[in-house]
Design an enzyme around this catalytic site. Structure first.
Site, PDB file in Angstrom:
ATOM      1  N   SER A   1      -2.068   0.186   0.474  1.00 63.06           N
ATOM      2  CA  SER A   1      -1.310  -0.124  -0.744  1.00 63.06           C
ATOM      3  C   SER A   1      -1.680  -1.522  -1.248  1.00 63.06           C
ATOM      4  CB  SER A   1       0.181  -0.061  -0.405  1.00 63.06           C
ATOM      5  OG  SER A   1       0.953   0.061  -1.558  1.00 63.06           O
ATOM      6  N   PRO A   2      -1.602  -1.759  -2.557  1.00 64.40           N
ATOM      7  CA  PRO A   2      -1.942  -3.088  -3.081  1.00 64.40           C
ATOM      8  C   PRO A   2      -1.057  -4.174  -2.489  1.00 64.40           C
ATOM      9  CG  PRO A   2      -0.923  -1.696  -4.777  1.00 64.40           C
ATOM     10  CD  PRO A   2      -1.229  -0.827  -3.612  1.00 64.40           C
TER      11      PRO A   2
ATOM     12  N   GLN B   1      -6.387  -2.688  -8.866  1.00 62.91           N
ATOM     13  CA  GLN B   1      -5.066  -2.682  -9.515  1.00 62.91           C
ATOM     14  C   GLN B   1      -5.023  -3.829 -10.521  1.00 62.91           C
ATOM     15  OE1 GLN B   1      -1.324  -4.127  -7.768  1.00 62.91           O
ATOM     16  NE2 GLN B   1      -0.431  -2.103  -8.140  1.00 62.91           N
TER      17      GLN B   1
ATOM     18  N   TYR C   1       7.075  -6.854 -13.691  1.00 65.07           N
ATOM     19  CA  TYR C   1       6.035  -7.635 -14.342  1.00 65.07           C
ATOM     20  C   TYR C   1       5.969  -7.240 -15.835  1.00 65.07           C
ATOM     21  CZ  TYR C   1       4.994  -8.944  -9.568  1.00 65.07           C
ATOM     22  OH  TYR C   1       5.111  -9.423  -8.293  1.00 65.07           O
TER      23      TYR C   1
ATOM     24  N   ARG D   1       1.182   2.490 -11.468  1.00 66.48           N
ATOM     25  CA  ARG D   1       2.293   2.232 -10.540  1.00 66.48           C
ATOM     26  C   ARG D   1       3.562   2.006 -11.346  1.00 66.48           C
ATOM     27  NH1 ARG D   1       3.167  -1.127  -4.935  1.00 66.48           N
ATOM     28  NH2 ARG D   1       2.467   0.859  -4.113  1.00 66.48           N
TER      29      ARG D   1
ATOM     30  N   ARG E   1       2.668  -2.869   4.504  1.00 67.81           N
ATOM     31  CA  ARG E   1       2.867  -3.768   5.653  1.00 67.81           C
ATOM     32  C   ARG E   1       2.249  -3.269   6.949  1.00 67.81           C
ATOM     33  NH1 ARG E   1       9.046  -4.364   4.334  1.00 67.81           N
ATOM     34  NH2 ARG E   1       8.537  -2.257   3.678  1.00 67.81           N
TER      35      ARG E   1
HETATM   36  C1  LIG Z   1       2.459  -9.078   1.102  1.00 69.91           C
HETATM   37  C2  LIG Z   1       2.694  -8.014   0.090  1.00 69.91           C
HETATM   38  C3  LIG Z   1       2.108  -8.111  -1.159  1.00 69.91           C
HETATM   39  C4  LIG Z   1       2.296  -7.114  -2.107  1.00 69.91           C
HETATM   40  N1  LIG Z   1       1.619  -7.174  -3.290  1.00 69.91           N
HETATM   41  C5  LIG Z   1       1.630  -6.124  -4.141  1.00 69.91           C
HETATM   42  C6  LIG Z   1       0.769  -6.076  -5.259  1.00 69.91           C
HETATM   43  O1  LIG Z   1      -0.052  -6.953  -5.466  1.00 69.91           O
HETATM   44  N2  LIG Z   1       0.860  -5.025  -6.088  1.00 69.91           N
HETATM   45  C7  LIG Z   1       1.748  -4.009  -5.860  1.00 69.91           C
HETATM   46  O2  LIG Z   1       1.815  -3.062  -6.641  1.00 69.91           O
HETATM   47  N3  LIG Z   1       2.544  -4.018  -4.777  1.00 69.91           N
HETATM   48  C8  LIG Z   1       2.487  -5.030  -3.910  1.00 69.91           C
HETATM   49  N4  LIG Z   1       3.253  -5.003  -2.770  1.00 69.91           N
HETATM   50  C9  LIG Z   1       4.093  -3.825  -2.502  1.00 69.91           C
HETATM   51  C10 LIG Z   1       3.355  -2.853  -1.579  1.00 69.91           C
HETATM   52  O3  LIG Z   1       2.217  -2.291  -2.181  1.00 69.91           O
HETATM   53  C11 LIG Z   1       4.284  -1.703  -1.150  1.00 69.91           C
HETATM   54  O4  LIG Z   1       4.678  -0.963  -2.286  1.00 69.91           O
HETATM   55  C12 LIG Z   1       5.534  -2.183  -0.409  1.00 69.91           C
HETATM   56  O5  LIG Z   1       5.208  -3.212   0.522  1.00 69.91           O
HETATM   57  C13 LIG Z   1       6.212  -1.050   0.341  1.00 69.91           C
HETATM   58  O6  LIG Z   1       5.337  -0.445   1.254  1.00 69.91           O
HETATM   59  P1  LIG Z   1       5.403  -0.731   2.859  1.00 69.91           P
HETATM   60  O7  LIG Z   1       6.801  -0.382   3.295  1.00 69.91           O
HETATM   61  O8  LIG Z   1       4.362   0.181   3.437  1.00 69.91           O
HETATM   62  O9  LIG Z   1       5.105  -2.178   3.068  1.00 69.91           O
HETATM   63  C14 LIG Z   1       3.115  -6.014  -1.821  1.00 69.91           C
HETATM   64  C15 LIG Z   1       3.724  -5.941  -0.569  1.00 69.91           C
HETATM   65  C16 LIG Z   1       3.516  -6.907   0.385  1.00 69.91           C
HETATM   66  C17 LIG Z   1       4.152  -6.753   1.729  1.00 69.91           C
END
Ligand SMILES: Cc1cc2nc3c(=O)[nH]c(=O)nc-3n(C[C@H](O)[C@H](O)[C@H](O)COP(=O)(O)O)c2cc1C
Ligand SMILES: Cc1cc2nc3c(=O)[nH]c(=O)nc-3n(C[C@H](O)[C@H](O)[C@H](O)COP(=O)(O)OP(=O)(O)OC[C@H]3O[C@@H](n4cnc5c(N)ncnc54)[C@H](O)[C@@H]3O)c2cc1C
Length: 767
Positions: free
Chosen positions: A415-416, A493, A574, A622, A717
């Site tokens: 994921s981004p 992205q 955003y 997204r 994560r």
């Molecule tokens: C350190 C970090 C940076 C993130 N940056 C972005 C981002 O740049 N773009 C985005 O769409 N989501 C971003 N997210 C959200 C993640 O893509 C994801 O949707 C969210 O962490 C939930 O997924 P998880 O439970 O697997 O961590 C970020 C999450 C984390 C933890």
């Protein structure tokens, strides 16, 4: 203690028994409004765990109960002319009437006084003469409803209608029978609970119920109509009701989900359904009632524990168990309430979705129950994923997916994730190693972090960008590495921070403005992210044109850098998200107000990007499927419309995130907590989706995919600490066909061997 139990259901009777067993000196009276032998309902199902609990608590009644159990293993799902049978489910059931007879006998033998045909009034002063009054008076508890504030009662009346009937037809399997009629779908949950008797619960939506005219039918007429509807399952047997002679009972009901903040007030303690209910489709109400009774009796008889301390301990322990079950029950209730959503599934997937609806049964649980059946599901999944080319029985997460001409090797996505580590937007060695390593780790698709289309569109000074030739060159180096050294595809992205821009690096303070060097921010309206953030400038049409053109330019640069796919970030508060959410968009022009107007600018940007991106390469968007702000924000229904709108403009995938659009959001976290939104958008909007949010085990991914809740699964994560999550999952699931970088082959085979050995040792221990 002198104790009155109101109601001789499983909770009241079993509590009385459990108290007497611990101290025969207790004086216990049970008051029941109905005569003995008259009760609602037919059979109840138990789990092995409940049997263990009651056997430990009272071996005598447990022996009689278990001696009379009906056992069955299979679940039959009748749907669209097919019967899908899966085995290994191991149910046990008993008639409710018989269970109560056994408990009444046992209670009497232990010296409990039973009063039948004794309607109890909570206002009666006689209750003050008891040390404890146990309100085990069921879901419609008068004792609870006499003091709703004291107990903090929360009742949720659910949408569907159901009637609990019985029949002499003996069902060999737990049977779900779904029937399509001119008035909509109606279905039965049927199971045997005695050698000659089965429960037969009929359920349908309120709309179908009204169209049938059930609201105007007598009980006998309703039963006759159900007999006709389900004739092919009943083989000439009749349906019967046993609620006619009951006080306070009706034929058709709406399930009432009951929760109470507090379970005790004064000398009254709520027990069983009076305190909490769990939808009948997960068959756990009686289990909860019995286990409540055991625990309450145990704490009340523990030496040296005051009544208050005993109650604290009781609530602390039972509350968690009840919450877990009520969560599963809610998932199950909602599955039946949103049945329409799954009607486009083929029978096998429909059955899989039904079996996994509560999220308590997962893909691997199903493998343990019935390996052959699960392998049939996997084969079906792979066949569909490969247009019939593959006949394999491998886990769904390793099946390919084609989006336009791009085929991803497997369904796992990195994921981004913003890394806040760039200078002037240029990705550097950190990004090269970070993304390169995650591509080597086996995921089918790797996303870049939100890459900003202009310096002013960055979240922080550390964000990556795509607005000049330096960016293209640096990204190309990363993309080329990914393509040369892995099978992963890589998606860029693109986003603009809008009202959440000009803030510190993630680990210095989330969404906190810079100490110095802030740049002006803009958004749909002049609504600041928080009182600490800048008030954004509402975008003019000239701003909109400029930003749209920046997105298009970034898309062209993405093509030059060699990306396989582009994602538009329209989530998380955003810039584009600030148009979509009504919490941030206060515009009164053609870009604010109705959802259609709020979507106008984001769709315009997307359409322009789509036109600049090759037709054979896919694009995703997204979105935040909810603002976690109830009806004031984006609702899940709107999320479906948002997904459909982007799909109409050429989006191939909706990346379904949630929240972060409003500082006061009230999210409900948990395992796979955002997946229900993906499920809804995919199956109501009929758009391909990617699920994300606290998905961390291979079993989660496989269950989500096989149940059709998403087409891709993204993990953020988990990939931060384990870039090799996908390869590890392949080793764990003994899947050999995953692409492993040749340099790492030795490590992979050793991991697979070790995990296999560990699994065998664990299995041997269980035996
Ligand atoms: C350190 C970090 C940076 C993130 N940056 C972005 C981002 O740049 N773009 C985005 O769409 N989501 C971003 N997210 C959200 C993640 O893509 C994801 O949707 C969210 O962490 C939930 O997924 P998880 O439970 O697997 O961590 C970020 C999450 C984390 C933890
Ligand atoms: C359609 C349906 C199917 C179900 N299937 C299952 C299943 O398969 N497995 C399962 O475990 N559970 C099932 N349940 C749930 C289960 O019936 C309840 O969770 C369980 O009975 C709870 O026990 P209880 O003792 O708390 O309440 P109840 O069984 O409701 O008992 C309450 C008793 O109190 C009496 N009463 C109420 N008010 C008064 C009053 N004022 N004075 C005197 N007496 C009073 C009532 O007559 C009743 O006998 C199902 C429920 C429904 C509706």
């Amino acid at each position: 203690m002198k104790i009155a139990c109101i109601g001789a259901g499983p909770a009241g009777l079993y509590f009385a028994i459990s108290m007497k067993l611990r101290d025969p000196g207790h004086e216990i009276e049970v008051f029941e409004r109905n005569p003995p032998g008259v009760t609602f309902g037919w059979g109840v199902v138990f789990s092995d765990l409940t049997v263990d609990n009651i056997s430990r608590n009272d071996p005598v009644s447990a022996k009689t109960i278990t001696g009379e159990f009906a056992h069955w293993d299979d679940i039959d799902v009748h749907y669209r002319g097919q019967c899908i049978t899966s085995g290994g489910h191991g149910f046990i059931g008993i008639g409710r009437k018989r269970l109560l007879e056994i408990l009444q006998d046992r209670a009497r033998k232990l010296g409990v006084t039973l009063h039948f045909e004794a309607e109890c009034d909570p206002a009666d002063p006689k209750w003050r003469g008891y040390d404890l009054v146990i309100a085990s008076d069921g879901a419609n508890s008068r004792f609870r409803d006499a003091a709703p504030d004291a107990f903090g009662v929360d009742v949720d009346v659910r949408r569907n209608k159901f009637v609990w009937l019985g029949t002499s037809k003996v069902f060999d399997a737990f049977t779900f029978a779904f029937e399509e009629t001119e008035h909509g779908w109606i279905w039965a949950h049927a199971y045997r609970f005695a050698p000659d008797c089965s429960t037969f619960i009929v359920e349908c939506s309120e709309e179908t119920w009204a169209k049938f005219g059930f609201d105007r039918m007598s009980q006998d007429e309703s039963i006759a109509a159900c007999e006709k509807l389900f004739a092919k399952y009943l083989d000439g047997h009749s349906l019967q009701s046993n609620s006619t002679h009951l006080v306070g009972s009706a034929a058709w009901l709406n399930f009432r989900r009951i929760k109470c903040e507090r379970w005790a007030s004064g000398n009254v303690i709520l027990l069983g359904d009076a305190a909490h209910t769990a939808h009948f489709s997960i068959g756990s109400g009686t289990k909860l009632a019995l286990e409540d009774a055991i625990k309450l009796a145990e704490v009340l008889n523990r030496d040296g524990l005051s009544l208050e301390a005993a109650m604290d301990e009781y609530v602390a322990e039972r509350n968690l168990e009840v919450l877990k079950l009520q969560n599963s029950a809610r998932n199950s209730t909602e599955w039946f309430e949103t049945l329409e959503r799954y009607l486009h599934f083929e029978p096998l997937q429909f059955a899989y979705s039904l079996l996994t609806r509560s999220q308590r049964i997962s893909h691997e649980n199903l493998r343990l129950r019935d390996r052959e059946w699960l392998e049939g599901v996997e084969r079906w999944f792979w066949k569909r994923a490969t247009d019939g080319r593959s006949n394999t029985t491998a886990p769904p997460m390793f099946a390919p997916l084609k989006l336009r001409e791009m085929e991803v090797e497997n369904r796992i996505t990195v994921s981004p994730m913003a890394m806040y580590s760039a200078l002037d937007g240029v990705p550097n060695d950190f990004h090269f190693v970070h993304l390169g390593e995650r591509a080597l780790g086996g995921a089918g698709l790797v996303f870049t972090e939100m890459t900003c289309v202009s310096p002013g569109g960055r979240i922080s000074p550390g964000c990556t960008g795509m607005w000049n030739a330096d960016h293209v060159a640096a990204w190309k180096r990363i993309v080329d590495f990914v393509h040369a050294n892995s099978k992963a595809k890589i998606c860029l992205q693109l986003g603009h921070s809008g009202p959440k821009g000009s803030t510190k690096l993630g680990w210095e303070g989330n969404d906190v403005p810079l100490d110095e060097g802030n740049w002006p921010v803009m958004a749909a309206s002049d609504v600041p992210w928080s009182p600490a953030n800048q008030v954004p400038r509402p975008m003019t049409r000239a701003d909109m044109d400029a930003v749209r053109d920046e997105f298009v330019a970034a898309v062209r640069m993405g093509l030059e850098a060699g990306f396989d796919m582009i994602e538009l970030h329209a989530a998380h508060g955003y810039l584009l998200s600030s148009f979509i959410t009504p919490l941030q968009n206060r515009r009164t022009d053609e870009y604010g107000g109705s959802l259609e107007k709020r979507l106008r600018y984001p769709l315009e940007v997307f359409a322009a990007m789509r036109a600049a991106w090759p037709k054979d390469r896919p694009m995703s968007v997204r979105i935040s499927a909810t603002d976690w702000a109830g009806e004031d924000g984006v609702t899940p229904e709107e999320a479906v419309a948002i997904g459909e709108a982007f799909a109409r403009e050429g989006a191939d995938l909706i990346d379904v995130s949630a929240g972060q659009t409003w500082a006061d959001q009230q999210p409900v976290y948990g395992r796979m907590f955002q997946t229900p939104f993906s499920d809804k958008i995919r199956n109501e909007g009929r758009v391909a989706t990617m699920a994300v949010g606290n998905i961390y085990e291979p079993d989660h991914a496989n269950s989500i995919l096989a149940a059709g809740r998403a087409d891709l699964v993204a993990l953020a994560r988990p990939h931060l600490v384990d870039p090799f999550w996908t390869l590890r999952a392949a080793a764990q699931l003994d899947y050999r066909d995953v692409h492993v970088p040749p340099q790492y082959l030795n490590g992979m085979s050793q991991l697979a061997r070790n995990l296999k050995r560990e699994a065998e040792a664990a299995a041997a221990l269980r035996v």
